[in-house]
Design an enzyme around this catalytic site. Structure first.
Site, PDB file in Angstrom:
ATOM      1  N   SER A   1       9.433   9.918   9.717  1.00 33.36           N
ATOM      2  CA  SER A   1       8.351  10.889   9.484  1.00 33.36           C
ATOM      3  C   SER A   1       8.860  12.213  10.022  1.00 33.36           C
ATOM      4  O   SER A   1       9.689  12.237  10.950  1.00 33.36           O
ATOM      5  CB  SER A   1       7.097  10.473  10.259  1.00 33.36           C
ATOM      6  OG  SER A   1       6.199  11.567  10.356  1.00 33.36           O
TER       7      SER A   1
ATOM      8  N   LYS B   1       9.076   7.002  15.499  1.00 31.82           N
ATOM      9  CA  LYS B   1       9.800   7.505  14.327  1.00 31.82           C
ATOM     10  C   LYS B   1      11.103   8.181  14.747  1.00 31.82           C
ATOM     11  O   LYS B   1      12.108   8.122  14.026  1.00 31.82           O
ATOM     12  CB  LYS B   1       8.907   8.457  13.526  1.00 31.82           C
ATOM     13  CG  LYS B   1       7.682   7.786  12.926  1.00 31.82           C
ATOM     14  CD  LYS B   1       8.071   6.690  11.934  1.00 31.82           C
ATOM     15  CE  LYS B   1       6.882   6.164  11.154  1.00 31.82           C
ATOM     16  NZ  LYS B   1       7.260   5.155  10.157  1.00 31.82           N
TER      17      LYS B   1
ATOM     18  N   CYS C   1       9.026   0.252   4.734  1.00 31.93           N
ATOM     19  CA  CYS C   1       7.899   1.192   4.698  1.00 31.93           C
ATOM     20  C   CYS C   1       6.773   0.787   5.642  1.00 31.93           C
ATOM     21  O   CYS C   1       5.866   1.580   5.880  1.00 31.93           O
ATOM     22  CB  CYS C   1       7.318   1.286   3.286  1.00 31.93           C
ATOM     23  SG  CYS C   1       8.314   2.224   2.141  1.00 31.93           S
TER      24      CYS C   1
ATOM     25  N   TYR D   1       3.556   7.699  18.067  1.00 34.80           N
ATOM     26  CA  TYR D   1       4.044   7.668  16.676  1.00 34.80           C
ATOM     27  C   TYR D   1       5.367   8.434  16.570  1.00 34.80           C
ATOM     28  O   TYR D   1       6.339   7.940  15.975  1.00 34.80           O
ATOM     29  CB  TYR D   1       2.979   8.296  15.779  1.00 34.80           C
ATOM     30  CG  TYR D   1       3.309   8.292  14.306  1.00 34.80           C
ATOM     31  CD1 TYR D   1       3.335   7.111  13.582  1.00 34.80           C
ATOM     32  CD2 TYR D   1       3.567   9.482  13.628  1.00 34.80           C
ATOM     33  CE1 TYR D   1       3.623   7.099  12.218  1.00 34.80           C
ATOM     34  CE2 TYR D   1       3.848   9.487  12.267  1.00 34.80           C
ATOM     35  CZ  TYR D   1       3.878   8.291  11.567  1.00 34.80           C
ATOM     36  OH  TYR D   1       4.171   8.279  10.228  1.00 34.80           O
TER      37      TYR D   1
ATOM     38  N   ASP E   1       4.650 -10.040   9.474  1.00 34.45           N
ATOM     39  CA  ASP E   1       4.372  -9.027  10.498  1.00 34.45           C
ATOM     40  C   ASP E   1       5.722  -8.548  11.017  1.00 34.45           C
ATOM     41  O   ASP E   1       6.427  -9.294  11.705  1.00 34.45           O
ATOM     42  CB  ASP E   1       3.535  -9.642  11.627  1.00 34.45           C
ATOM     43  CG  ASP E   1       3.313  -8.654  12.766  1.00 34.45           C
ATOM     44  OD1 ASP E   1       3.790  -7.492  12.684  1.00 34.45           O
ATOM     45  OD2 ASP E   1       2.654  -9.044  13.757  1.00 34.45           O
ATOM     46  N   VAL E   2       6.090  -7.325  10.676  1.00 29.25           N
ATOM     47  CA  VAL E   2       7.442  -6.864  11.027  1.00 29.25           C
ATOM     48  C   VAL E   2       7.661  -6.781  12.530  1.00 29.25           C
ATOM     49  O   VAL E   2       8.808  -6.778  12.988  1.00 29.25           O
ATOM     50  CB  VAL E   2       7.790  -5.508  10.361  1.00 29.25           C
ATOM     51  CG1 VAL E   2       7.822  -5.627   8.852  1.00 29.25           C
ATOM     52  CG2 VAL E   2       6.857  -4.387  10.821  1.00 29.25           C
TER      53      VAL E   2
ATOM     54  N   THR F   1      -1.661   9.006   0.824  1.00 24.68           N
ATOM     55  CA  THR F   1      -1.658   7.536   0.776  1.00 24.68           C
ATOM     56  C   THR F   1      -2.915   7.031   1.485  1.00 24.68           C
ATOM     57  O   THR F   1      -3.607   7.816   2.148  1.00 24.68           O
ATOM     58  CB  THR F   1      -0.434   6.955   1.515  1.00 24.68           C
ATOM     59  OG1 THR F   1      -0.627   7.171   2.913  1.00 24.68           O
ATOM     60  CG2 THR F   1       0.870   7.594   1.068  1.00 24.68           C
TER      61      THR F   1
ATOM     62  N   SER G   1       0.834  -1.207   0.000  1.00 26.45           N
ATOM     63  CA  SER G   1       0.000   0.000   0.000  1.00 26.45           C
ATOM     64  C   SER G   1       0.867   1.255   0.000  1.00 26.45           C
ATOM     65  O   SER G   1       2.035   1.222   0.409  1.00 26.45           O
ATOM     66  CB  SER G   1      -0.893  -0.014   1.256  1.00 26.45           C
ATOM     67  OG  SER G   1      -1.618   1.185   1.391  1.00 26.45           O
TER      68      SER G   1
ATOM     69  N   ASP H   1       4.376  -7.853   3.599  1.00 20.37           N
ATOM     70  CA  ASP H   1       3.288  -7.067   4.182  1.00 20.37           C
ATOM     71  C   ASP H   1       2.408  -7.994   5.000  1.00 20.37           C
ATOM     72  O   ASP H   1       2.317  -9.190   4.733  1.00 20.37           O
ATOM     73  CB  ASP H   1       2.482  -6.376   3.071  1.00 20.37           C
ATOM     74  CG  ASP H   1       1.735  -5.152   3.575  1.00 20.37           C
ATOM     75  OD1 ASP H   1       2.153  -4.021   3.255  1.00 20.37           O
ATOM     76  OD2 ASP H   1       0.729  -5.321   4.313  1.00 20.37           O
TER      77      ASP H   1
HETATM   78  N1  LIG Z   1       1.207   9.027   4.707  1.00 17.78           N
HETATM   79  C1  LIG Z   1       1.916   9.943   5.347  1.00 17.78           C
HETATM   80  O1  LIG Z   1       1.570  11.134   5.370  1.00 17.78           O
HETATM   81  C2  LIG Z   1       3.193   9.544   6.053  1.00 17.78           C
HETATM   82  C3  LIG Z   1       4.017  10.578   6.520  1.00 17.78           C
HETATM   83  C4  LIG Z   1       5.220  10.265   7.139  1.00 17.78           C
HETATM   84  C5  LIG Z   1       5.598   8.950   7.285  1.00 17.78           C
HETATM   85  N2  LIG Z   1       4.787   7.955   6.846  1.00 17.78           N
HETATM   86  C6  LIG Z   1       5.253   6.590   7.020  1.00 17.78           C
HETATM   87  O2  LIG Z   1       5.443   6.009   5.746  1.00 17.78           O
HETATM   88  C7  LIG Z   1       5.271   4.592   5.815  1.00 17.78           C
HETATM   89  C8  LIG Z   1       4.281   4.162   4.743  1.00 17.78           C
HETATM   90  O3  LIG Z   1       3.055   4.807   5.031  1.00 17.78           O
HETATM   91  P1  LIG Z   1       1.856   4.920   3.988  1.00 17.78           P
HETATM   92  O4  LIG Z   1       1.281   6.266   4.188  1.00 17.78           O
HETATM   93  O5  LIG Z   1       2.277   4.448   2.665  1.00 17.78           O
HETATM   94  O6  LIG Z   1       0.842   3.907   4.699  1.00 17.78           O
HETATM   95  P2  LIG Z   1      -0.142   2.760   4.184  1.00 17.78           P
HETATM   96  O7  LIG Z   1      -1.076   2.535   5.309  1.00 17.78           O
HETATM   97  O8  LIG Z   1      -0.670   3.083   2.836  1.00 17.78           O
HETATM   98  O9  LIG Z   1       0.840   1.512   4.035  1.00 17.78           O
HETATM   99  C9  LIG Z   1       1.405   0.895   5.148  1.00 17.78           C
HETATM  100  C10 LIG Z   1       1.588  -0.573   4.825  1.00 17.78           C
HETATM  101  O10 LIG Z   1       2.261  -1.176   5.952  1.00 17.78           O
HETATM  102  C11 LIG Z   1       1.642  -2.433   6.201  1.00 17.78           C
HETATM  103  N3  LIG Z   1       1.860  -2.792   7.604  1.00 17.78           N
HETATM  104  C12 LIG Z   1       1.346  -2.169   8.693  1.00 17.78           C
HETATM  105  N4  LIG Z   1       1.742  -2.819   9.799  1.00 17.78           N
HETATM  106  C13 LIG Z   1       2.519  -3.867   9.398  1.00 17.78           C
HETATM  107  C14 LIG Z   1       3.197  -4.896  10.077  1.00 17.78           C
HETATM  108  N5  LIG Z   1       3.150  -5.028  11.407  1.00 17.78           N
HETATM  109  N6  LIG Z   1       3.913  -5.784   9.340  1.00 17.78           N
HETATM  110  C15 LIG Z   1       3.949  -5.695   7.978  1.00 17.78           C
HETATM  111  N7  LIG Z   1       3.297  -4.751   7.289  1.00 17.78           N
HETATM  112  C16 LIG Z   1       2.586  -3.845   7.994  1.00 17.78           C
HETATM  113  C17 LIG Z   1       0.165  -2.215   5.863  1.00 17.78           C
HETATM  114  O11 LIG Z   1      -0.508  -3.451   5.620  1.00 17.78           O
HETATM  115  C18 LIG Z   1       0.273  -1.338   4.615  1.00 17.78           C
HETATM  116  O12 LIG Z   1       0.341  -2.128   3.448  1.00 17.78           O
HETATM  117  C19 LIG Z   1       4.814   4.310   7.251  1.00 17.78           C
HETATM  118  O13 LIG Z   1       5.930   3.901   8.001  1.00 17.78           O
HETATM  119  C20 LIG Z   1       4.307   5.662   7.732  1.00 17.78           C
HETATM  120  O14 LIG Z   1       4.415   5.795   9.125  1.00 17.78           O
HETATM  121  C21 LIG Z   1       3.589   8.224   6.231  1.00 17.78           C
END
Ligand SMILES: NC(=O)c1ccc[n+]([C@@H]2O[C@H](COP(=O)([O-])OP(=O)(O)OC[C@H]3O[C@@H](n4cnc5c(N)ncnc54)[C@H](O)[C@@H]3O)[C@@H](O)[C@H]2O)c1
Length: 254
Positions: free
Chosen positions: A147, A164, A84, A160, A57-58, A195, A15, A36
């Site tokens: 982040s 991070k 990610c 969170y 599951d990470v 996202t 995702s 994932d």
């Molecule tokens: N979207 C934002 O604005 C934003 C900003 C800063 C940082 N981030 C970080 O970027 C990364 C990606 O975020 P995104 O927005 O693409 O989110 P998203 O929710 O679209 O994707 C996250 C993915 O991680 C997977 N996931 C969650 N927990 C998991 C686990 N325990 N084991 C394996 N997979 C797992 C989910 O199934 C999903 O596919 C994350 O670490 C998020 O914290 C996002």
């Protein structure tokens, strides 16, 4: 390091930014394993890009170890590892119903920070068995996702932001230690990105968030993250650092 024909791992690759990174790496010729916890979305993307989906599951070291072994059997040890996977729970330290349950804080830290560590440690261990790349002398690169909340966490983001911030703190000592194995470690700290993590919020809230970004005056796009990943892989001098990807956004307290 060149990307073509390299084995790559993308956690959270089903995702958002992880999915776009998996697409970009596959487009550049890498053999991509999508790790994932969501098997359906991971399999669909793997079919789309000619990659390989592995349920993982990470937060569980056993799960990471098994998933990396499965990916290794398919593609060989990965030279490119992108972390990610993450969750973004929001809760106040002192809420209407009392203090934040420790389990909530621990869950964010387990998935985001400890999960990143599990994958970093196991992927780097696999990389040490690889021959150095003939052009750059690298064995591999690990790219983590923090982040800007690591630096400017907002009210309700304590768990969170702490998780991070831990990834930011992990980056330099990991790069220093793994330098002797010619493995680089770089962290990207995105700002507000469009996202599915954001899709949970109402449209007007998302638009309001985009309006806070100085320039470009909008949410970031997953392909802007993915293109930075490709650059980091290709630029051997990037190491031990945290790169903000945020359009000059500095988050206010709320
Ligand atoms: N979207 C934002 O604005 C934003 C900003 C800063 C940082 N981030 C970080 O970027 C990364 C990606 O975020 P995104 O927005 O693409 O989110 P998203 O929710 O679209 O994707 C996250 C993915 O991680 C997977 N996931 C969650 N927990 C998991 C686990 N325990 N084991 C394996 N997979 C797992 C989910 O199934 C999903 O596919 C994350 O670490 C998020 O914290 C996002």
């Amino acid at each position: 390091m060149k990307i073509r024909d390299q084995a790559a791992i993308v956690t959270g690759g089903a995702s958002g930014m992880g999915a776009q990174t998996a697409r970009a790496l596959a487009g550049a010729g890498a053999m991509v394993a999508i790790l994932d916890r969501d098997p359906g979305a991971a399999s669909r993307l793997a079919a789309e890009i000619g990659g390989f989906a592995v349920v993982c599951d990470v937060a569980s070291e056993d799960s990471v170890s098994q998933a990396l072994a499965t990916a290794r059997e398919r593609h060989g040890p990965a030279r490119i590892c992108v972390n990610c996977a993450g969750i973004a729970p929001g809760k106040r330290i002192v809420g209407r119903n009392g203090p934040m349950p420790s389990a909530d804080f621990q869950r964010a830290v387990m998935v985001n920070l400890v999960g990143t560590f599990h994958v970093l440690a196991h992927a780097a261990h696999d990389m040490t068995a690889l021959e150095p790349d003939p052009e750059t002398a690298e064995r591999g690169v690990v790219i983590n996702t923090a982040s800007i909340a690591a630096f400017e966490g907002q009210i309700g983001q304590s768990a969170y932001a702490a998780s991070k911030g831990g990834i930011v703190g992990l980056t330099l000592p990991a790069a220093r230690e793994l330098a002797s194995s010619a493995i680089r470690v770089v962290t990207i700290a995105p700002g507000l990105m469009a996202t599915p993590m954001m899709d949970a919020l109402p449209v007007e809230v998302r638009e309001g968030m985009g309006a806070q970004v100085p320039f470009p005056n909008r949410l970031g796009q997953p392909d802007e993250f993915a293109s930075l990943v490709l650059h980091v892989v290709g630029n051997p001098l990037l190491n031990g650092t945290v790169i903000r990807l945020d359009g000059a956004l500095r988050m206010p307290p709320r």
